[in-house]
Scaffold this motif. Structure first.
Motif, PDB file in Angstrom:
ATOM      1  N   CYS A 168     -11.152  -0.627 -50.983  1.00 21.64           N
ATOM      2  CA  CYS A 168     -11.624  -0.043 -51.343  1.00 21.64           C
ATOM      3  C   CYS A 168     -12.505  -0.563 -52.521  1.00 21.64           C
ATOM      4  O   CYS A 168     -11.475  -0.710 -53.904  1.00 21.64           O
TER       5      CYS A 168
ATOM      6  N   HIS B  49     -14.118   1.247 -54.845  1.00 21.30           N
ATOM      7  CA  HIS B  49     -13.958   2.113 -55.901  1.00 21.30           C
ATOM      8  C   HIS B  49     -12.161   2.570 -56.085  1.00 21.30           C
ATOM      9  O   HIS B  49     -12.326   2.017 -57.737  1.00 21.30           O
ATOM     10  N   ARG B  50     -12.216   3.215 -55.472  1.00 15.76           N
ATOM     11  CA  ARG B  50     -10.326   4.306 -55.700  1.00 15.76           C
ATOM     12  C   ARG B  50      -9.180   2.952 -54.981  1.00 15.76           C
ATOM     13  O   ARG B  50      -8.409   3.589 -55.391  1.00 15.76           O
ATOM     14  N   GLY B  51      -9.387   2.089 -54.028  1.00 19.32           N
ATOM     15  CA  GLY B  51      -8.341   0.996 -53.228  1.00 19.32           C
ATOM     16  C   GLY B  51      -8.331   1.673 -52.121  1.00 19.32           C
ATOM     17  O   GLY B  51      -7.128   1.171 -51.873  1.00 19.32           O
ATOM     18  N   THR B  52      -9.204   2.427 -51.617  1.00 14.21           N
ATOM     19  CA  THR B  52      -8.433   2.633 -49.827  1.00 14.21           C
ATOM     20  C   THR B  52      -9.062   1.361 -49.071  1.00 14.21           C
ATOM     21  O   THR B  52     -10.098   1.075 -49.184  1.00 14.21           O
TER      22      THR B  52
ATOM     23  N   CYS C  36     -16.575   3.791 -46.223  1.00 12.80           N
ATOM     24  CA  CYS C  36     -14.957   3.759 -47.204  1.00 12.80           C
ATOM     25  C   CYS C  36     -14.626   5.451 -46.561  1.00 12.80           C
ATOM     26  O   CYS C  36     -15.365   6.208 -46.773  1.00 12.80           O
TER      27      CYS C  36
ATOM     28  N   TYR D 295     -12.665   7.221 -48.448  1.00 13.35           N
ATOM     29  CA  TYR D 295     -12.744   8.583 -49.297  1.00 13.35           C
ATOM     30  C   TYR D 295     -13.523   9.273 -49.909  1.00 13.35           C
ATOM     31  O   TYR D 295     -14.228  11.125 -49.487  1.00 13.35           O
ATOM     32  N   HIS D 296     -14.507   8.393 -50.702  1.00  8.33           N
ATOM     33  CA  HIS D 296     -15.882   9.215 -51.255  1.00  8.33           C
ATOM     34  C   HIS D 296     -16.981   8.554 -50.517  1.00  8.33           C
ATOM     35  O   HIS D 296     -18.507   8.720 -51.491  1.00  8.33           O
ATOM     36  N   ALA D 297     -16.878   8.023 -49.114  1.00  9.60           N
ATOM     37  CA  ALA D 297     -17.759   7.476 -48.501  1.00  9.60           C
ATOM     38  C   ALA D 297     -18.763   6.452 -49.090  1.00  9.60           C
ATOM     39  O   ALA D 297     -19.731   6.251 -48.761  1.00  9.60           O
ATOM     40  N   TRP D 298     -17.719   5.545 -50.248  1.00  7.06           N
ATOM     41  CA  TRP D 298     -18.768   4.675 -51.108  1.00  7.06           C
ATOM     42  C   TRP D 298     -19.093   3.667 -49.025  1.00  7.06           C
ATOM     43  O   TRP D 298     -18.245   3.082 -48.396  1.00  7.06           O
TER      44      TRP D 298
HETATM   45  S1  FES Z   1     -11.885   5.045 -52.653  1.00 11.54           S
HETATM   46 FE1  FES Z   1     -13.111   4.252 -51.520  1.00 11.54          FE
HETATM   47  S2  FES Z   1     -15.308   5.604 -51.592  1.00 11.54           S
HETATM   48 FE2  FES Z   1     -13.819   6.629 -53.344  1.00 11.54          FE
END
Ligand code: FES
Ligand SMILES: [Fe+2]
Lengths: 423, 177
Positions: free
Chosen positions: A78, A80-83, A98, A100-103
């Protein structure tokens, strides 16, 4: 930068190249980031939304077909923060969301939506997934180049890669192969480079595979690879660009020797091939069979098996394989190929486990050898790769060829290794 | 079993089945290939799938999918003494637990010939890969046996091992699991 032009000679290689962590890191950049790498087959992602996870070097990637039919090789990470976005081996989705924060990302890797959007000032267009900058396929085989610097795929495949893929696909009546329904992974405690070597080594079969040869008497190996130093006509071939082949064609004494069958055992296939190619061309194909070779750096065309050589760590790798399946043939024919694949490849098969234990023994034996030992006062750790060097011939088609038991294939791999590592 | 409940196994039958399973485990652990092979029927199927044991084994690729002929080849290969991946044989011991036995559908329901049992168990094999890496490898899985009474004695007609790790790459698996 390591002195690759010194550590790889025309007839020898230094053992530190199999275990040094710095060398491994440089390989991930020079070979797997800057070059073309095999990632999968179009039949695995036939429908929009179908995806499979793969590694390019150590980077986790997703091969996915988008809505317009395009192939994308996206970082499984991802933006955003790499999940990780996908954690199963395969699936089918309309988008990647994702956890984690649903991007939410489109099948082409574009960022489509984020929750609570008011807090973001960046343009969504900047926040798509990382992707392989070049993705191309040739007759269904999908390759990717992460950094986009490798030039066109046709230049990488060259004459040899193209010829080997053509010869395999031409055996399928439709002109395209498909892959078996699943991949099997074989985890080996060796460096990845033992596998371009051993998969294409025509010198070891009498010894490493002695138990298979004596317990499953089969004329195939007798005719193609055994029978003494000069007793058979198969060739060890260096096509250039790191693509190498054990060419068994000159040894075949009958049609379908490569299948361990005769026409009356597989009449449906033979008829389908004749209808597709004409009687004469089909007859030639039935004699010649599929190639046995490496497309640099990580694709092994093992006759009716496809294998991916995946580096994991300096002393660990995975040999993934699946069976080739033909299109336009009856199911019993393809099942025969599945059963042959189970016998040959994978952790419990009759052949490859003995290569795996050999590769692990090489790794153990070279584990104490460092790069500095190559030029130390008392030199240590060189391995010989000179067999047949003096009797290699340049053929008219550009191939460098020697006896099947000569180390022409291994030298061909290492020549390209040296070129790309020292660039 | 459509409605009809198969008669429960007697105490002696249950013990006999467990004794068979433990003996089979010991012969596998100690790589006594010939003795192990003597336990199987002529239609033995030995299956280690690459995922859950569902569907037709012929439809996909398995780690092991041996009919009787291929199993014979496997054992012949081990007995050559040149099977490098098992030379020397891995030191192993396995814990076989949670043994549950049922009479198979279509079994005669008595002690007569033709009795078949489906036996499930949990197994963990501890294996030392002495041939190369000398790593201790763990092989946890669920085992399903199909046992059949042939001429009065139990024989193994099928053994399926669903490895917990089946979906992931496996190291060499050339001993009897
Ligand atoms: S890490 Fe993927 S949405 Fe935040
Ligand atoms: Fe081999």
């Amino acid at each position: 930068m390591t002195a690759y032009h010194e550590l790889v000679g025309a007839d020898r290689v230094h053992g530190s190249l199999y275990g040094d962590p710095g060398v491994f890191a440089e390989e991930m950049r020079q070979i797997f980031t800057r070059g073309w790498v095999f990632v999968g087959h179009e039949s695995e992602v036939a429908e929009p939304g179908q995806w499979v996870t793969r590694r390019i070097g150590r980077e986790p990637m997703i091969l996915v077909r988008d809505r317009s039919g395009g192939l994308n090789v996206l970082a499984n990470r991802c933006s955003h923060r790499g999940t990780a976005l996908c954690w199963e081996h395969r699936g089918r989705d309309t988008s990647f969301q994702c956890t984690y924060h649903a991007w939410n990302f489109g099948l082409d890797g574009a960022l489509r939506a984020v929750p609570y959007p008011a807090g973001f000032e960046k343009d969504h267009a900047e926040l798509g997934l990382d992707r392989a900058r070049q993705v191309e396929s040739y007759r269904g085989f999908v390759f990717a180049n992460l950094d986009g610097s490798a030039g066109p795929l046709s230049g990488h495949l060259g004459v040899g890669g193209t010829d080997m893929i053509d010869r395999l696909c031409d055996l399928s009546p439709s002109g395209s192969i498909a892959l078996g329904p699943n991949w099997l992974g074989h985890a080996v405690g060796s460096n990845w480079k033992m596998w371009p070597e051993s998969d294409n080594d025509g010198y070891h079969l009498n010894w490493v595979h002695a138990s298979m040869v004596s317990s499953a008497p089969d004329t195939y190996y007798q005719e193609t690879v055994l029978g003494g130093e000069t007793g058979n006509q198969s060739l060890a071939v260096d096509w250039g660009d790191g693509h190498v082949e054990l060419d068994f064609r000159p040894s075949y004494r009958r049609e379908l020797a490569w299948l361990g069958a005769s026409r009356d055992k597989v009449p449906g296939y033979c008829t389908a091939l004749e209808q597709a190619r004409g009687v004469q061309a089909a007859g030639r194909l039935l004699w010649d069979g599929p190639p046995h070779g490496l497309i640099f750096p990580n694709l092994f065309l093992g006759e009716l098996n496809i294998a991916i050589i995946e580096p994991v760590a300096p002393d660990r790798m995975v040999h993934w394989h699946t069976a080739v399946q033909f299109e336009g043939v009856d199911e019993s024919f393809n099942r025969r190929l599945l059963r042959q694949s189970e016998a040959a490849m994978g952790p419990a098969a009759f052949i490859v486990p003995d290569d795996a234990v050999t590769a692990e023994r090489m790794q153990l034996a070279m584990s104490g050898v460092g790069v500095d030992d190559a030029e130390a006062e008392v030199r240590r750790g060189w391995v010989d790769m000179s067999r047949g060097l003096g009797r290699e011939e340049r053929r008219d088609d550009g191939r460098r060829a020697a006896l099947i038991s000569d180390e022409t294939t291994n030298r061909g791999f290492w020549r390209q290794y040296r070129t790309v590592m020292a660039r | 079993m459509s409605g009809e409940v198969a008669p429960p196994l007697g105490e002696a039958e249950q013990r006999e089945i467990e004794a068979f399973v433990f003996r089979e485990a010991r012969l596998a652990d100690t790589s006594q290939y010939g003795e192990w092979e003597a336990l199987v029927t002529d239609d033995m199927h030995y299956w280690v799938p690459a995922g859950p044991a569902v569907g037709d084994p012929a439809a996909g690729l398995s780690y092991i999918n041996d009919n009787r002929a291929r199993l014979a080849t496997r054992i012949r290969q081990l007995q050559t003494g040149k099977r490098h991946a098992q030379t020397p044989a891995s030191p192993m011991c396995r814990a076989v637990t949670n043994v549950e036995a049922h009479r198979a559908e279509g079994g005669a329901g008595s002690d007569g010939a033709g009795d078949e049992y489906v036996v499930t168990a949990t197994q963990v094999v501890y294996e030392l890969a002495v041939q190369s890496t000398a790593r201790l490898q763990l092989w946890p899985g669920r085992v399903t046996y199909r046992l059949r009474r042939v001429d009065g004695v139990l024989r193994m007609a099928a053994k399926t091992v669903e490895l917990v790790t089946a979906s992931e790459p496996q190291p060499n698996l050339t001993f009897l699991l």
